[in-house]
Design a protein around this motif. Structure first.
Motif, PDB file in Angstrom:
ATOM      1  N   ILE A  27     -76.467  20.956  11.330  1.00 40.98           N
ATOM      2  CA  ILE A  27     -77.394  20.641  12.418  1.00 40.98           C
ATOM      3  C   ILE A  27     -77.465  19.127  12.594  1.00 40.98           C
ATOM      4  O   ILE A  27     -77.687  18.387  11.640  1.00 40.98           O
ATOM      5  CB  ILE A  27     -78.793  21.242  12.146  1.00 40.98           C
ATOM      6  N   PRO A  28     -77.236  18.607  13.789  1.00 39.75           N
ATOM      7  CA  PRO A  28     -77.252  17.151  14.005  1.00 39.75           C
ATOM      8  C   PRO A  28     -78.659  16.580  13.843  1.00 39.75           C
ATOM      9  O   PRO A  28     -79.659  17.273  14.054  1.00 39.75           O
ATOM     10  CB  PRO A  28     -76.763  16.995  15.451  1.00 39.75           C
ATOM     11  N   ALA A  29     -78.708  15.319  13.484  1.00 35.68           N
ATOM     12  CA  ALA A  29     -79.996  14.642  13.363  1.00 35.68           C
ATOM     13  C   ALA A  29     -80.728  14.686  14.695  1.00 35.68           C
ATOM     14  O   ALA A  29     -80.141  14.435  15.753  1.00 35.68           O
ATOM     15  CB  ALA A  29     -79.789  13.200  12.917  1.00 35.68           C
ATOM     16  N   GLY A  30     -82.005  15.015  14.645  1.00 36.50           N
ATOM     17  CA  GLY A  30     -82.806  15.044  15.862  1.00 36.50           C
ATOM     18  C   GLY A  30     -82.806  16.381  16.576  1.00 36.50           C
ATOM     19  O   GLY A  30     -83.454  16.522  17.614  1.00 36.50           O
ATOM     20  N   GLU A  65     -80.139   8.014  15.396  1.00 36.09           N
ATOM     21  CA  GLU A  65     -79.692   6.663  15.053  1.00 36.09           C
ATOM     22  C   GLU A  65     -78.452   6.310  15.866  1.00 36.09           C
ATOM     23  O   GLU A  65     -77.580   7.142  16.089  1.00 36.09           O
ATOM     24  CB  GLU A  65     -79.364   6.560  13.568  1.00 36.09           C
ATOM     25  N   TYR A  66     -78.401   5.069  16.327  1.00 33.80           N
ATOM     26  CA  TYR A  66     -77.207   4.580  17.004  1.00 33.80           C
ATOM     27  C   TYR A  66     -76.825   3.218  16.420  1.00 33.80           C
ATOM     28  O   TYR A  66     -77.621   2.558  15.745  1.00 33.80           O
ATOM     29  CB  TYR A  66     -77.425   4.475  18.519  1.00 33.80           C
ATOM     30  N   THR A  67     -75.601   2.821  16.669  1.00 41.89           N
ATOM     31  CA  THR A  67     -75.048   1.586  16.116  1.00 41.89           C
ATOM     32  C   THR A  67     -74.626   0.657  17.246  1.00 41.89           C
ATOM     33  O   THR A  67     -74.069   1.112  18.248  1.00 41.89           O
ATOM     34  CB  THR A  67     -73.823   1.891  15.233  1.00 41.89           C
ATOM     35  N   VAL A  68     -74.907  -0.637  17.080  1.00 40.62           N
ATOM     36  CA  VAL A  68     -74.417  -1.641  18.026  1.00 40.62           C
ATOM     37  C   VAL A  68     -73.472  -2.564  17.268  1.00 40.62           C
ATOM     38  O   VAL A  68     -73.859  -3.194  16.280  1.00 40.62           O
ATOM     39  CB  VAL A  68     -75.561  -2.460  18.653  1.00 40.62           C
ATOM     40  N   ALA A  88     -84.935  11.808  20.186  1.00 37.60           N
ATOM     41  CA  ALA A  88     -83.948  12.806  20.589  1.00 37.60           C
ATOM     42  C   ALA A  88     -84.319  13.444  21.923  1.00 37.60           C
ATOM     43  O   ALA A  88     -83.450  13.915  22.658  1.00 37.60           O
ATOM     44  CB  ALA A  88     -83.822  13.876  19.511  1.00 37.60           C
ATOM     45  N   SER A  89     -85.605  13.432  22.245  1.00 37.37           N
ATOM     46  CA  SER A  89     -86.038  14.001  23.520  1.00 37.37           C
ATOM     47  C   SER A  89     -85.667  13.105  24.703  1.00 37.37           C
ATOM     48  O   SER A  89     -85.629  13.557  25.844  1.00 37.37           O
ATOM     49  CB  SER A  89     -87.552  14.227  23.502  1.00 37.37           C
ATOM     50  N   ASN A  90     -85.392  11.825  24.439  1.00 37.66           N
ATOM     51  CA  ASN A  90     -84.957  10.894  25.485  1.00 37.66           C
ATOM     52  C   ASN A  90     -83.988   9.895  24.859  1.00 37.66           C
ATOM     53  O   ASN A  90     -84.304   8.722  24.666  1.00 37.66           O
ATOM     54  CB  ASN A  90     -86.162  10.168  26.087  1.00 37.66           C
ATOM     55  N   PRO A  91     -82.786  10.350  24.536  1.00 41.87           N
ATOM     56  CA  PRO A  91     -81.857   9.543  23.730  1.00 41.87           C
ATOM     57  C   PRO A  91     -81.085   8.505  24.540  1.00 41.87           C
ATOM     58  O   PRO A  91     -79.857   8.438  24.481  1.00 41.87           O
ATOM     59  CB  PRO A  91     -80.923  10.603  23.157  1.00 41.87           C
ATOM     60  N   VAL A  92     -81.791   7.674  25.280  1.00 45.25           N
ATOM     61  CA  VAL A  92     -81.138   6.698  26.151  1.00 45.25           C
ATOM     62  C   VAL A  92     -81.444   5.279  25.669  1.00 45.25           C
ATOM     63  O   VAL A  92     -82.607   4.921  25.472  1.00 45.25           O
ATOM     64  CB  VAL A  92     -81.589   6.871  27.613  1.00 45.25           C
ATOM     65  N   VAL A  93     -80.402   4.492  25.478  1.00 43.56           N
ATOM     66  CA  VAL A  93     -80.543   3.074  25.121  1.00 43.56           C
ATOM     67  C   VAL A  93     -80.403   2.269  26.402  1.00 43.56           C
ATOM     68  O   VAL A  93     -79.328   2.241  27.013  1.00 43.56           O
ATOM     69  CB  VAL A  93     -79.475   2.644  24.096  1.00 43.56           C
ATOM     70  N   GLU A  94     -81.484   1.633  26.812  1.00 43.64           N
ATOM     71  CA  GLU A  94     -81.472   0.876  28.066  1.00 43.64           C
ATOM     72  C   GLU A  94     -80.893  -0.526  27.884  1.00 43.64           C
ATOM     73  O   GLU A  94     -80.157  -1.024  28.735  1.00 43.64           O
ATOM     74  CB  GLU A  94     -82.899   0.770  28.625  1.00 43.64           C
ATOM     75  N   ASN A  95     -81.253  -1.183  26.761  1.00 42.30           N
ATOM     76  CA  ASN A  95     -80.843  -2.568  26.536  1.00 42.30           C
ATOM     77  C   ASN A  95     -80.515  -2.787  25.067  1.00 42.30           C
ATOM     78  O   ASN A  95     -80.993  -2.053  24.195  1.00 42.30           O
ATOM     79  CB  ASN A  95     -81.955  -3.544  26.949  1.00 42.30           C
ATOM     80  N   VAL A 119     -77.257   8.587  23.757  1.00 36.25           N
ATOM     81  CA  VAL A 119     -76.834   8.889  22.394  1.00 36.25           C
ATOM     82  C   VAL A 119     -76.781  10.399  22.204  1.00 36.25           C
ATOM     83  O   VAL A 119     -77.760  11.103  22.478  1.00 36.25           O
ATOM     84  CB  VAL A 119     -77.802   8.272  21.364  1.00 36.25           C
ATOM     85  N   PHE A 120     -75.634  10.885  21.751  1.00 35.44           N
ATOM     86  CA  PHE A 120     -75.500  12.296  21.427  1.00 35.44           C
ATOM     87  C   PHE A 120     -75.348  12.442  19.924  1.00 35.44           C
ATOM     88  O   PHE A 120     -75.774  11.582  19.162  1.00 35.44           O
ATOM     89  CB  PHE A 120     -74.300  12.904  22.168  1.00 35.44           C
ATOM     90  N   ILE A 121     -74.728  13.499  19.499  1.00 33.16           N
ATOM     91  CA  ILE A 121     -74.490  13.676  18.075  1.00 33.16           C
ATOM     92  C   ILE A 121     -73.412  12.701  17.629  1.00 33.16           C
ATOM     93  O   ILE A 121     -72.935  11.895  18.413  1.00 33.16           O
ATOM     94  CB  ILE A 121     -74.120  15.142  17.767  1.00 33.16           C
ATOM     95  N   ALA A 122     -72.994  12.796  16.394  1.00 29.77           N
ATOM     96  CA  ALA A 122     -72.189  11.751  15.758  1.00 29.77           C
ATOM     97  C   ALA A 122     -70.980  11.296  16.558  1.00 29.77           C
ATOM     98  O   ALA A 122     -70.489  10.196  16.371  1.00 29.77           O
ATOM     99  CB  ALA A 122     -71.735  12.218  14.383  1.00 29.77           C
TER     100      ALA A 122
END
Length: 470
Positions: A27-30, A65-68, A88-95, A119-122
């Motif tokens: 099961i993916p995180a979130g 979690e996401y990586t830059v 996870a309910s709004n997995p959008v990175v704006e900036n 951001v989706f799963i891995a």
């Protein structure tokens, strides 16, 4: 989704074809189990019904979690990596942050990950940011009457250049004038103040004829004083010479005991030992090398130079050293902070930190009539400066960063052999260990504790990282 992201196969006995549970380890995180749409358990396996479907849905309060990753000029390895979280309910990175963007660089939007980013799963959690060198850099080429800012030919402005690149300009032929400076100059382009100056004198005149009477030291000093006359030891005893020089009180107090870093590299991770050094960079170095008490006693932000604007990075360095008389400006009221410094000018500034030394005859074949003759000979007598194999000093030659730190280290008494430099010392890709200046640069870029030997050399015992007023 219509297609599964994972499949597993299993077997049950025909005598008891019931699956009581399945694994949820993937099961993916979130995410959480979607019990409504997933196959109900326990599940009886038949020939017609042998597929169990498991659906995961986003959890309302779960975080992903996401990586830059930050890259420089399309390099394969990132120079910095940071991590972030989104719901996870709004997995959008704006900036993302661009605070680590080096000076002289800009965002390369063409190859950087487009924002906003979902951001989706891995399989999709990495944002890549690429920086590229700015290409809107300009530089100026001036053609001046020697030791003035009077133009003898039209100024040349070259635009749309790339930050950090090396550019070379050659002097031009001007009717009625002869060149008195270097015929070719190479500079590394900075964000601003990229200036190349060539100096000429009218044919039939001498260098002295083109100089103001009150501009006889390294900075075309605006007072009426001239360099002190050194009385030859052949005329008086050495003790009398030293007594005559006692009026040359050192104007600055350098910290010779604490060997802290005084030279920095550039944002592109180079040190550029063979590059040139400007008047403001020299002011900044000597400012750093002052003892704390002396620096505090002369510190100021006030000055009279017309071309050192408020907010300039070097204002405090220039103003403070000018306040003590260590550096001076030109007769037109300028300091010319971005202008490269010559060997003669540097010898004069360094001499203001010590009494002049007596000497007998010129140390070099090309300084007999030079305005900085006294200071160059004094610096040579102290062992601060050396000439070339042909016996010349080339006083009006722009000095390289390697030559500069060599002189400064001589003034400070910093000497180290390569084998006594600690392995954790800073390194730069353009600092060649086999180069003649390797040890000198190392002594300038590393703060270090040391043991001083009888021959004057030091053995490093530890490298440290103090917070310095750079």
């Amino acid at each position: 989704e219509e297609e599964p992201f994972a499949e597993i196969e299993a077997k049950v006995l025909v005598a008891n074809p019931v699956v009581g549970s399945v694994s949820y380890e993937n099961i993916p995180a979130g995410y959480k189990l979607d019990a409504v749409n997933s196959t109900e358990l326990p599940f009886t396996v038949t020939v017609e019904a042998n597929v169990i479907k498991v659906y995961y849905i986003v959890g309302e309060t779960q975080e992903l979690e996401y990586t830059v990753e930050y890259y420089m000029n399309g390099e394969e390895e990132p120079f910095e990596v940071i991590y972030g979280l989104v719901l996870a309910s709004n997995p959008v990175v704006e900036n993302v942050s661009y605070e680590n963007m080096p000076i002289g660089f800009e965002l390369d939007e063409a190859i950087s990950t487009e924002l906003p980013f979902e951001v989706f799963i891995a399989e999709q959690d990495i944002i890549k940011v690429y920086y590229k060198a700015r290409t809107d850099i300009s530089y100026t080429v001036n053609y001046y009457l020697n030791n003035t800012t009077t133009s003898v030919a039209s100024t040349k402005i070259v635009e749309n250049q790339t930050f950090g690149n090396d550019v070379t300009e050659n002097a031009i032929s001007i009717s009625g004038y002869s060149l008195v400076s270097q015929s070719s100059v190479t500079i590394t382009l900075e964000l601003e103040d990229n200036v190349i100056n060539f100096y000429y004198r009218a044919v039939g005149s001498s260098d002295d004829d083109s100089r103001d009477d009150d501009s006889r030291d390294d900075d075309n000093r605006t007072d009426d004083s001239s360099p002190p006359t050194i009385v030859s030891p052949s005329v008086v005893e050495e003790e009398e010479v030293i007594e005559l020089l006692d009026d040359e009180i050192p104007l600055g107090a350098l910290d010779r005991e604490n060997h802290f870093q005084y030279l920095r590299g550039y944002p592109d991770n180079t040190i550029r030992p063979e590059g040139l050094i400007t008047r403001e960079e020299v002011a900044a170095v000597f400012y750093r090398l002052l003892t704390d008490s002396y620096r505090e006693s002369i510190f100021t932000m006030e000055h009279s130079f017309t071309d050192v604007e408020e907010g300039r990075w070097s204002t405090k360095h220039i103003a403070t050293l000018a306040n003590a008389g260590i550096i001076k400006g030109y007769s037109d009221g300028t300091f010319r902070p971005g202008q490269y410094i010559t060997k003669a000018e540097l010898a004069v500034i360094a001499s203001r930190f010590d009494k002049l030394s007596p000497f007998e005859g010129d140390s070099f074949s090309d300084i007999s009539d030079h305005w900085a003759n006294t200071y160059i000979n004094s610096a040579a007598a102290k062992g601060w400066v050396n000439g070339y194999s042909d016996g010349t000093f080339k006083p009006d030659k722009y000095i390289s960063r390697a030559e500069f730190v060599t002189l400064v280290n001589n003034v400070l008494g910093r000497k180290v052999k390569k084998e006594d430099i600690l392995p954790e010392a800073r390194q730069f890709p353009d600092l060649d260990e086999s180069a003649w200046y390797y040890e000198a640069i190392q002594a300038a870029i590393n703060s270090h504790y040391y043991i001083r030997l009888e021959d004057g050399y030091q053995i490093w015992t530890e490298i440290y990282y103090p917070e310095l007023d750079m």
